[in-house]
Scaffold this motif. Structure first.
Motif, mmCIF file in Angstrom:
data_model
loop_
_atom_site.group_PDB
_atom_site.id
_atom_site.type_symbol
_atom_site.label_atom_id
_atom_site.label_comp_id
_atom_site.label_asym_id
_atom_site.label_seq_id
_atom_site.Cartn_x
_atom_site.Cartn_y
_atom_site.Cartn_z
ATOM 1 N N ASP A 56 -8.696 23.168 -32.681
ATOM 2 C CA ASP A 56 -7.735 22.477 -33.543
ATOM 3 C C ASP A 56 -7.568 23.233 -34.858
ATOM 4 O O ASP A 56 -6.459 23.358 -35.379
ATOM 5 C CB ASP A 56 -8.219 21.047 -33.807
ATOM 6 N N ALA A 57 -8.663 23.754 -35.373
ATOM 7 C CA ALA A 57 -8.625 24.459 -36.666
ATOM 8 C C ALA A 57 -7.823 25.749 -36.587
ATOM 9 O O ALA A 57 -7.119 26.114 -37.538
ATOM 10 C CB ALA A 57 -10.049 24.757 -37.128
ATOM 11 N N THR A 58 -7.899 26.436 -35.473
ATOM 12 C CA THR A 58 -7.251 27.749 -35.372
ATOM 13 C C THR A 58 -5.851 27.698 -34.769
ATOM 14 O O THR A 58 -5.025 28.581 -35.054
ATOM 15 C CB THR A 58 -8.101 28.697 -34.498
ATOM 16 N N SER A 59 -5.557 26.693 -33.959
ATOM 17 C CA SER A 59 -4.293 26.734 -33.215
ATOM 18 C C SER A 59 -3.322 25.608 -33.534
ATOM 19 O O SER A 59 -2.129 25.715 -33.211
ATOM 20 C CB SER A 59 -4.551 26.724 -31.710
ATOM 21 N N THR A 60 -3.772 24.510 -34.150
ATOM 22 C CA THR A 60 -2.814 23.435 -34.432
ATOM 23 C C THR A 60 -1.848 23.863 -35.536
ATOM 24 O O THR A 60 -2.236 24.531 -36.495
ATOM 25 C CB THR A 60 -3.530 22.137 -34.839
ATOM 26 N N ARG A 61 -0.602 23.474 -35.378
ATOM 27 C CA ARG A 61 0.391 23.722 -36.414
ATOM 28 C C ARG A 61 1.156 22.433 -36.730
ATOM 29 O O ARG A 61 2.293 22.455 -37.174
ATOM 30 C CB ARG A 61 1.376 24.818 -35.967
ATOM 31 N N ASP A 62 0.455 21.307 -36.529
ATOM 32 C CA ASP A 62 1.067 20.020 -36.862
ATOM 33 C C ASP A 62 1.442 19.963 -38.343
ATOM 34 O O ASP A 62 2.489 19.430 -38.714
ATOM 35 C CB ASP A 62 0.110 18.865 -36.539
ATOM 36 N N PHE A 63 0.569 20.516 -39.184
ATOM 37 C CA PHE A 63 0.836 20.459 -40.625
ATOM 38 C C PHE A 63 2.103 21.240 -40.980
ATOM 39 O O PHE A 63 2.836 20.870 -41.905
ATOM 40 C CB PHE A 63 -0.364 20.994 -41.413
ATOM 41 N N VAL A 64 2.353 22.309 -40.224
ATOM 42 C CA VAL A 64 3.572 23.096 -40.454
ATOM 43 C C VAL A 64 4.795 22.287 -40.032
ATOM 44 O O VAL A 64 5.794 22.201 -40.769
ATOM 45 C CB VAL A 64 3.529 24.422 -39.672
ATOM 46 N N ALA A 65 4.716 21.693 -38.842
ATOM 47 C CA ALA A 65 5.837 20.897 -38.335
ATOM 48 C C ALA A 65 6.135 19.721 -39.263
ATOM 49 O O ALA A 65 7.302 19.403 -39.535
ATOM 50 C CB ALA A 65 5.539 20.400 -36.922
ATOM 51 N N GLU A 66 5.068 19.082 -39.775
ATOM 52 C CA GLU A 66 5.249 17.940 -40.681
ATOM 53 C C GLU A 66 5.881 18.387 -41.992
ATOM 54 O O GLU A 66 6.781 17.726 -42.521
ATOM 55 C CB GLU A 66 3.908 17.261 -40.940
ATOM 56 N N TYR A 67 5.409 19.505 -42.523
ATOM 57 C CA TYR A 67 5.921 20.023 -43.794
ATOM 58 C C TYR A 67 7.403 20.375 -43.688
ATOM 59 O O TYR A 67 8.227 19.926 -44.491
ATOM 60 C CB TYR A 67 5.105 21.245 -44.206
ATOM 61 N N VAL A 68 7.747 21.163 -42.683
ATOM 62 C CA VAL A 68 9.133 21.582 -42.519
ATOM 63 C C VAL A 68 10.014 20.396 -42.137
ATOM 64 O O VAL A 68 11.183 20.319 -42.533
ATOM 65 C CB VAL A 68 9.241 22.706 -41.476
#
Length: 278
Positions: free
Chosen positions: A13-25
């Motif tokens: 989760d630490a290396t591959s999740t990009r939920d924070f990117v999707a949420e931000y954009v």
């Protein structure tokens, strides 16, 4: 030492999740969509047909062939840039959706979408703020439009209700008053006693009461009298503006604190590195 609030326990989760990117954009896409709608309002309101506002010269440009034109270029570009931000969000989600668990090199492709979205959104906010600070509001035209559109019809209906008349009846009265006023191209307060009496007779309501309410009801009185939560009344508008300003100030304080914490962490990290080098 790096200034993070904590750690992500799961390594994948630490290396591959990009939920924070999707949420931000995603949040910025929603922001830009709202800025685009504001831009559309301002574009319409700045036309000669509406003439509710006038944009400062530095945010407009003449036509390439018609020098008298004052095109709202910056607002039009804001609408266009919104499409680009929405496209960035689509690109990010499309990249993420096709990946298996774990890190894939595909993820490096979404970085450009983050930087592009951030740059566009920050620029749009800064520019729109400048537009708001420099535009001129034509209060006379806005008031004229409000008065000519029979906005006080609801106020008349509500005041009749306060005099013990059912809303179904007052709604019909107000509707008929607007119909007659529109037919003879006049404002509601210009209706004659004869015109009002005809409507009063149909609904069995005292015409003098209707006339009294019409004569005492204006756009200004409407805004002064509206007190319900979130209404268009003066007091509620002031309260909502103050509430939003307090929220903005709270956000600013939190961002400043976060920035200070990161700066402090980086300073401590540099000190520890310096000690290790010795």
């Amino acid at each position: 030492m790096l200034g993070f609030d904590g750690i992500v326990e799961n390594s994948i989760d630490a290396t591959s999740t990009r939920d924070f990117v999707a949420e931000y954009v995603s949040m910025l896409a929603i922001l830009m969509t709202n800025l685009s709608r504001i831009s559309e309002d301002f574009i319409i309101w700045s036309t000669s047909e509406f003439s509710f506002i006038e944009l400062a010269d530095e945010f407009t440009s003449p036509s390439s062939v018609m020098p008298q034109k004052k095109n709202p270029d910056i607002l039009e570009l804001t609408r266009g840039k919104t499409a680009e931000v929405i496209g960035n969000l689509t690109a990010i989600l499309t990249t993420i959706k096709g990946l298996a668990s774990g890190y894939g090199r595909d993820l490096q492709q979404i970085k450009s979408s983050i930087w592009s979205t951030s740059k566009i959104s920050i620029s749009a906010l800064v520019i729109l703020k400048s537009i708001l600070l420099t535009l001129r509001v034509n209060e006379k035209n806005m008031k004229k439009a409000a008065e000519s559109s029979y906005l006080i019809a609801l106020d008349i209906a509500e005041k009749l209700v306060q005099n013990g008349i059912p809303f179904r009846t007052t709604h019909k009265i107000a509707g008929n008053l607007v119909q007659i006023a529109h037919q003879y191209d006049k404002s509601l307060n210009k209706l004659s006693v004869k015109e009002i009496s005809k409507i009063a007779l149909e609904t069995k309501v005292d015409p003098n009461l209707i006339m009294k309410i019409i004569q005492s009801t204006t756009i200004i009185s409407s805004l002064k009298e509206r007190k319900s939560f979130g209404s268009s009344g003066y007091d509620e508008q002031k309260r909502m503006i103050e509430d939003r300003m307090n929220k903005i100030n709270s956000y600013r304080i939190n961002v400043t604190q976060r920035d200070n914490n990161i700066s402090k962490a980086l300073s401590n990290l540099s000190s520890k590195i310096a000690e290790l080098i010795k």
